[in-house]
Design an enzyme around this catalytic site. Structure first.
Site, PDB file in Angstrom:
ATOM      1  N   MET A  78       0.847  -1.194   0.000  1.00  0.00           N
ATOM      2  CA  MET A  78       0.000   0.000   0.000  1.00  0.00           C
ATOM      3  C   MET A  78       0.886   1.249   0.000  1.00  0.00           C
ATOM      4  O   MET A  78       2.081   1.187   0.160  1.00  0.00           O
ATOM      5  CB  MET A  78      -0.918   0.008   1.229  1.00  0.00           C
ATOM      6  N   CYS A  79       0.241   2.369  -0.132  1.00  0.00           N
ATOM      7  CA  CYS A  79       0.981   3.611  -0.283  1.00  0.00           C
ATOM      8  C   CYS A  79       0.298   4.675   0.578  1.00  0.00           C
ATOM      9  O   CYS A  79      -0.688   4.403   1.245  1.00  0.00           O
ATOM     10  CB  CYS A  79       0.955   4.065  -1.739  1.00  0.00           C
ATOM     11  N   GLN A  80       0.877   5.852   0.582  1.00  0.00           N
ATOM     12  CA  GLN A  80       0.197   6.963   1.248  1.00  0.00           C
ATOM     13  C   GLN A  80       0.143   8.164   0.317  1.00  0.00           C
ATOM     14  O   GLN A  80       1.041   8.380  -0.510  1.00  0.00           O
ATOM     15  CB  GLN A  80       0.896   7.319   2.557  1.00  0.00           C
ATOM     16  N   ILE A 119       3.999   8.387  -1.406  1.00  0.00           N
ATOM     17  CA  ILE A 119       5.099   7.500  -1.025  1.00  0.00           C
ATOM     18  C   ILE A 119       4.609   6.080  -1.241  1.00  0.00           C
ATOM     19  O   ILE A 119       3.482   5.739  -0.915  1.00  0.00           O
ATOM     20  CB  ILE A 119       5.582   7.734   0.428  1.00  0.00           C
ATOM     21  N   ASN A 172      -3.768   5.108  -4.080  1.00  0.00           N
ATOM     22  CA  ASN A 172      -3.413   4.210  -2.986  1.00  0.00           C
ATOM     23  C   ASN A 172      -4.447   3.094  -2.936  1.00  0.00           C
ATOM     24  O   ASN A 172      -5.650   3.367  -2.882  1.00  0.00           O
ATOM     25  CB  ASN A 172      -3.359   5.008  -1.668  1.00  0.00           C
TER      26      ASN A 172
END
Lengths: 256, 256
Positions: free
Chosen positions: B1-3, B78, B108
């Site tokens: 996952m990402c932010q 990110i 995301n």
């Protein structure tokens, strides 16, 4: 007017040395202070840095001079505004996607009364004749080929398109899709190949020299292309007017 | 996952404070170390920085933390890789041009068995489901509107498109064309408006506080949107699942 710098290599190489000299032309040894930009391909990926500040003093240029980004295809541009205000959207290089690849373009020169018909989906964001010409070239490439053609086919199409745009004025340009680097000269462009046996080179615009034999392997090959020679002691070859030269893996493709 | 991190303002504002906290989640307070990116609109112009190094340590991120770029619309990302290798072309945000404007997108979440039909000219360069969804959205926007529609019309179309993609999984995303910032939540997104009277704020991910009353005028308005709240002492509001929120000039457009 503006100045162009291009690099095409067979192995990822940084452009810190050349860019350091080139950036001095943005206020120290030249007057190209109206913004700058530099595009680095890493495979299919792209980093595109632009700034409306001069390359001599921009914090982004400081990063470029200190962060040795390794790339096989680089296009840099320092701008002296003629058509289009000094704004971020008018800084070269410009980028568009076609056939699942990024395409990057920089131009030096003025095009007069240039108003091509844009009937496809590539539209300029800024107000330069350069971005307009780029959008037209992308449109015509997309029309001429259903998918990504060979470098030879692309080169033939680009040679024809460059002739059409050149009717309107000075059309020194560089174009890359991360595989090849196409360079076209109307008034001023020089190229140079660095390969084994490597020697040292001294910058034209800065008191700096590098001995490339210490930094390279026998197999490395780097082609550099610039509006004016960047070093004082290497055999830069001038282009003829109307020449389109294609570089791949650091090699000038003579018969393409 | 990402932010994800987004900012939309009524006056050009830098994101140094928020990005400093956000970047810590790329290795210090979070595990999102597989590259990062940040896009800044300056009017129609765009700066798009990407790096396959973590935002915590990348020299590009150091530049972002030290160069207060003034922007009205920012999207940062990110990455924790799930689909698509850790490569530059898989770093968000992604960018395409439509109707003479740059469009920037970050996502995301994971999309499962997502294979939309791309019959238009927007093609992914990398291998992420995110860029695929972005290309499909751009294709559908271009089909739905002949030229740049109003923000309200765009929001209606985007709400419908977001619902379609959301059937395939988690689709938290941010999209901007430099005018508005569209944000969609499946699982986690929070927003906050900073406006007069300004107060101080303390970062969640770094021992750092700023008193915004010292840095602002009465008329400034800044909307911040993030996967998780960035500060510990401000009223971050969570999104509901399926919500598309639109921000313009620092304002959350409630009835759009």
């Amino acid at each position: 007017m503006c100045q162009l710098l291009g690099m095409n290599c067979n192995t990822p190489t940084d452009i810190v040395f050349s860019f350091t000299g080139f950036a001095n032309r943005a206020g120290k040894t030249g007057i190209h202070t109206d913004g700058f930009g530099i595009a680095f391909f890493e495979g299919k990926g792209l980093r595109l840095f632009v700034d409306s500040q001069p390359a001599l003093t921009s914090p982004v240029a400081v990063l470029i001079k200190n962060y040795p980004i390794q790339s096989e295809n680089v296009i840099a541009h320092i701008r002296k505004a003629t058509v289009g205000e000094v704004r971020l959207e008018n800084c070269h290089p410009f980028c568009r996607e076609l056939w699942g690849r990024y395409w990057v373009f920089s131009h030096n020169g003025d095009l007069k009364n240039y108003a091509p018909r844009l009937h496809s989906h590539f539209r300029p964001v800024g107000s330069t004749d350069s971005e307009l010409a780029f959008c037209w070239i992308m449109q015509e490439l997309a029309k001429a080929h259903a998918g990504m053609p060979s470098i030879a086919e692309l080169s033939n199409t680009l040679r024809e398109l460059a002739q059409v745009v050149s009717r309107y004025g000075t059309f020194n340009f560089m174009l890359s899709n991360g595989v090849a680097l196409w360079t076209h000269c109307t008034t001023s462009l020089f190229h140079l190949t660095r390969q084994f046996p490597f020697k040292s080179a001294r910058l034209q615009d800065e008191d700096m020299a590098v001995d490339f034999s210490q930094l390279t392997t026998r197999d490395d090959r780097v082609a550099l292309i610039a509006t004016e020679p960047l070093t004082t002691d290497e055999p830069w070859e001038p282009y003829s007017t109307g020449e389109l030269k294609v570089f791949m893996k650091g090699e000038y493709l003579v018969d393409i």
